[in-house]
Design a protein around this motif. Structure first.
Motif, PDB file in Angstrom:
ATOM      1  N   VAL A  53       0.064   3.604  -4.202  1.00 15.30           N
ATOM      2  CA  VAL A  53      -0.757   2.389  -4.217  1.00 15.30           C
ATOM      3  C   VAL A  53      -1.696   2.396  -5.420  1.00 15.30           C
ATOM      4  O   VAL A  53      -1.840   1.397  -6.129  1.00 15.30           O
ATOM      5  N   VAL A  54      -2.305   3.540  -5.667  1.00 15.50           N
ATOM      6  CA  VAL A  54      -3.236   3.675  -6.798  1.00 15.50           C
ATOM      7  C   VAL A  54      -2.484   3.566  -8.117  1.00 15.50           C
ATOM      8  O   VAL A  54      -2.909   2.867  -9.041  1.00 15.50           O
ATOM      9  N   ARG A  55      -1.337   4.256  -8.218  1.00 14.54           N
ATOM     10  CA  ARG A  55      -0.562   4.220  -9.463  1.00 14.54           C
ATOM     11  C   ARG A  55      -0.102   2.800  -9.783  1.00 14.54           C
ATOM     12  O   ARG A  55      -0.193   2.351 -10.932  1.00 14.54           O
ATOM     13  N   ASN A  56       0.375   2.076  -8.775  1.00 15.54           N
ATOM     14  CA  ASN A  56       0.839   0.711  -9.013  1.00 15.54           C
ATOM     15  C   ASN A  56      -0.308  -0.209  -9.394  1.00 15.54           C
ATOM     16  O   ASN A  56      -0.150  -1.097 -10.230  1.00 15.54           O
ATOM     17  N   ARG A  57      -1.484  -0.012  -8.820  1.00 14.05           N
ATOM     18  CA  ARG A  57      -2.653  -0.804  -9.184  1.00 14.05           C
ATOM     19  C   ARG A  57      -3.013  -0.570 -10.659  1.00 14.05           C
ATOM     20  O   ARG A  57      -3.270  -1.518 -11.402  1.00 14.05           O
ATOM     21  N   VAL A  58      -3.007   0.695 -11.070  1.00 15.00           N
ATOM     22  CA  VAL A  58      -3.333   1.027 -12.466  1.00 15.00           C
ATOM     23  C   VAL A  58      -2.297   0.400 -13.398  1.00 15.00           C
ATOM     24  O   VAL A  58      -2.651  -0.163 -14.440  1.00 15.00           O
ATOM     25  N   ARG A  60      -0.540  -2.332 -12.892  1.00 18.91           N
ATOM     26  CA  ARG A  60      -0.802  -3.778 -12.938  1.00 18.91           C
ATOM     27  C   ARG A  60      -1.981  -4.099 -13.840  1.00 18.91           C
ATOM     28  O   ARG A  60      -1.939  -5.071 -14.606  1.00 18.91           O
ATOM     29  N   LEU A  61      -3.042  -3.295 -13.757  1.00 17.50           N
ATOM     30  CA  LEU A  61      -4.215  -3.519 -14.611  1.00 17.50           C
ATOM     31  C   LEU A  61      -3.859  -3.370 -16.087  1.00 17.50           C
ATOM     32  O   LEU A  61      -4.279  -4.179 -16.922  1.00 17.50           O
ATOM     33  N   ASN A  87      -7.906   6.109 -12.311  1.00 17.72           N
ATOM     34  CA  ASN A  87      -7.651   5.794 -10.903  1.00 17.72           C
ATOM     35  C   ASN A  87      -8.788   5.015 -10.252  1.00 17.72           C
ATOM     36  O   ASN A  87      -8.553   4.228  -9.355  1.00 17.72           O
ATOM     37  N   TYR A  91     -10.952  -3.395 -13.717  1.00 23.40           N
ATOM     38  CA  TYR A  91     -10.231  -4.096 -14.776  1.00 23.40           C
ATOM     39  C   TYR A  91     -11.010  -4.163 -16.091  1.00 23.40           C
ATOM     40  O   TYR A  91     -10.433  -3.888 -17.154  1.00 23.40           O
TER      41      TYR A  91
END
Length: 106
Positions: A53-58, A60-61, A87, A91
């Motif tokens: 979840v964290v990796r995918n958020r990073v 996307r940012l 992590n 943004y």
């Protein structure tokens, strides 16, 4: 402007081996000029950064910051690598880091 994605492992390896790099606290930028007529971008986030979840958020940012801020005259193959500090980054922090690295690239 639409940017193509780097997908193949061989493309990433070529950029790492032959390209140059810039880095700061949150991101590392590898780049290699290309003759394809378009800029291609890849994002790499290690498991050290966090769970999926964290990796995918990073990711996307990073992709959004690049989409909004990249004004490159020349064509490059670019790979962004997220560092562990990314992590928790918001943004604006990622965007500021990317602008710093892209300014060096220009």
């Amino acid at each position: 402007m639409v940017y193509m994605r780097l997908k193949k492992s061989s493309d990433f390896s070529r950029v790492y081996k032959r390209g140059k790099s810039y880095a700061d606290k949150y991101l590392v930028l590898y780049y290699l000029p290309n003759n394809s007529g378009e800029t291609r971008v890849g994002v790499s986030v290690s498991k050290k950064v966090g769970k999926s979840v964290v990796r995918n958020r990073v990711k996307r940012l990073i992709k959004e910051a690049f989409r909004l801020n990249a004004n490159l005259e020349n064509h490059y193959d670019i790979v962004f690598i997220a560092r562990v500090r990314a992590n928790n980054a918001a943004y604006p922090t990622i965007e500021k880091s990317m602008n710093f690295l892209l300014k060096k690239l220009r």
